[in-house]
Design a protein around this motif. Structure first.
Motif, PDB file in Angstrom:
ATOM      1  N   MET A   1       0.856  -1.180   0.000  1.00 24.46           N
ATOM      2  CA  MET A   1       0.000   0.000   0.000  1.00 24.46           C
ATOM      3  C   MET A   1       0.892   1.231   0.000  1.00 24.46           C
ATOM      4  SD  MET A   1      -2.926  -1.422   2.535  1.00 24.46           S
ATOM      5  CE  MET A   1      -3.448   0.085   2.946  1.00 24.46           C
TER       6      MET A   1
ATOM      7  N   THR B   1      -8.783  11.089   0.587  1.00 20.01           N
ATOM      8  CA  THR B   1      -8.918   9.832   1.340  1.00 20.01           C
ATOM      9  C   THR B   1      -7.614   9.542   2.049  1.00 20.01           C
ATOM     10  OG1 THR B   1      -8.172   8.591  -0.562  1.00 20.01           O
ATOM     11  CG2 THR B   1     -10.560   8.858  -0.292  1.00 20.01           C
ATOM     12  N   ALA B   2      -7.795   8.823   3.179  1.00 23.45           N
ATOM     13  CA  ALA B   2      -6.591   8.490   3.952  1.00 23.45           C
ATOM     14  C   ALA B   2      -5.844   7.359   3.285  1.00 23.45           C
ATOM     15  CB  ALA B   2      -6.992   8.064   5.346  1.00 23.45           C
TER      16      ALA B   2
ATOM     17  N   ASP C   1      -3.705   3.935   3.032  1.00 24.61           N
ATOM     18  CA  ASP C   1      -3.982   2.607   3.608  1.00 24.61           C
ATOM     19  C   ASP C   1      -3.144   2.335   4.844  1.00 24.61           C
ATOM     20  OD1 ASP C   1      -5.879   2.187   1.687  1.00 24.61           O
ATOM     21  OD2 ASP C   1      -4.478   1.150   0.313  1.00 24.61           O
TER      22      ASP C   1
ATOM     23  N   TYR D   1      -4.870   2.815   8.200  1.00 24.40           N
ATOM     24  CA  TYR D   1      -5.717   1.742   8.753  1.00 24.40           C
ATOM     25  C   TYR D   1      -4.879   0.621   9.333  1.00 24.40           C
ATOM     26  CZ  TYR D   1      -9.342   4.349   6.452  1.00 24.40           C
ATOM     27  OH  TYR D   1     -10.161   5.360   6.106  1.00 24.40           O
TER      28      TYR D   1
END
Lengths: 52, 293
Positions: A1, A13-14, A16, A19
């Protein structure tokens, strides 16, 4: 990622990795909790799983 | 990564943190049963020891109670004996009280009689005092009469003395006249005859003094047959005098005579006379002596 660079006008968007960090934090929390519970069981009952 | 996965990751993380927080809170606040068990066990052991001690104390208390009960039983028995004794004493005291009451009644009767007697005696004393006063008055009266009589007697004595002096003077004159008459008659060879009273004097009959019987009696206290002497139990205090003759007898039998030589206040010694030759008729101690047979 790998971080994705969003183009102008697109939704931000954050990455990966965020997460992954969140999961690592959750794992650490669960692990710390398990260690704490095991420590409490050992200190109070002198065993972790065995029922005397 | 899909959005759903991301959402699930976030939810999983949140739920994990939440549940872990709950678990940590629960475990941290959970009771330490081991510690409680130990404390309860210790409490149980101590309670058991207390029970044993209590049982021991109970047994000791029961034994002590039994001993005290036995002691109290003995005390009760002794107290019952004392009660019986005290009942006996009470009965005796009651009898003594009754006797004392009877004595008191008797003494009250005696005191009443004595009071009556005292009243009678007081009356007698009053009568005697009144009689004494009367006698004293009579005595005073008789004393006055005695004084008067004494005064009259003194006067009569003075008169008698004067009469005696007159009689003496008359006798002297009579003697002088008789001498003159003798001288006058002698010239004529005559003498005066003794005068004789016209009425003869009468003399009272004299009674002879009564004769008194001596009647002394005593006993022989000592005998000396070699010197023919004997001592008798009476002396000058009873009227024994030297020269007296005593007759010595024994059971209505004459033994001999004793002529007293020396006399002392309570004894006398005399000469034995008319002794007989028979040994049984010799004088002995305790033979009777008397002046009269």
């Amino acid at each position: 990622m790998s971080p994705v660079v969003q183009s102008r006008g697109k939704k931000i968007t954050a990455a990966d990795n965020l997460y992954t960090v969140i999961l690592a934090v959750a794992f650490c929390v669960v692990l710390a909790t398990a260690v704490f519970v095991a420590y409490q069981c050992y200190t109070q009952y002198d065993t972790i799983f065995k029922i005397q | 990564m899909s959005t759903l996965t991301k959402v699930l990751i976030v939810l999983l993380t949140i739920s994990s943190i939440f549940l872990c927080g709950i678990v940590v809170t629960y475990v941290a606040n959970a009771d330490n049963y081991k510690q409680k068990y130990e404390s309860q066990n210790n409490s149980y052991q101590s309670a058991k020891r207390n029970e044993d001690n209590a049982k021991t104390q109970l047994n000791n208390t029961i034994e002590e109670k039994n001993r005290e009960a036995e002691k109290l039983g003995e005390q009760i028995a002794s107290l019952e004996d004392q009660i019986n004794k005290l009942k006996g004493d009470l009965a005796n005291a009651g009898r003594e009280r009754d006797d004392a009451v009877r004595k008191v009644n008797n003494w009250m009767t005696i005191v009443k009689d004595f009071s009556v007697t005292v009243e009678k005696n007081q009356q007698l004393v009053k009568d005697a005092l009144a009689e004494r006063d009367t006698k004293e008055a009579e005595l005073i009266k008789q004393g006055k009469e005695l004084k008067d009589t004494t005064a009259a007697l003194m006067e009569n004595m003075a008169i008698v003395r004067q009469l005696q002096e007159g009689s003496k003077r008359l006798l002297e004159e009579k003697t002088e006249l008789q001498n003159k008459l003798d001288q006058y008659l002698r010239q004529y060879g005559k003498a005066i005859a003794a005068p004789s009273p016209v009425t003869p004097k009468r003399e009272a009959v004299r009674v002879a003094p009564p004769t008194k019987d001596i009647d002394l009696a005593g006993m022989i206290t000592e005998v000396d047959l070699k010197n023919l002497l004997a001592e008798i139990s009476i002396g000058a205090a009873e009227g024994v005098k030297a020269g007296m003759r005593f007759h010595l007898t024994r059971d209505d039998k004459f033994i001999c005579d004793i002529v007293i030589l020396d006399v002392w206040p309570e004894k006398a010694v005399g000469w034995l006379e008319l002794l007989q030759e028979q040994p049984q008729n010799q004088p002995k101690i305790n033979d009777k002596v008397s002046t009269n047979l």
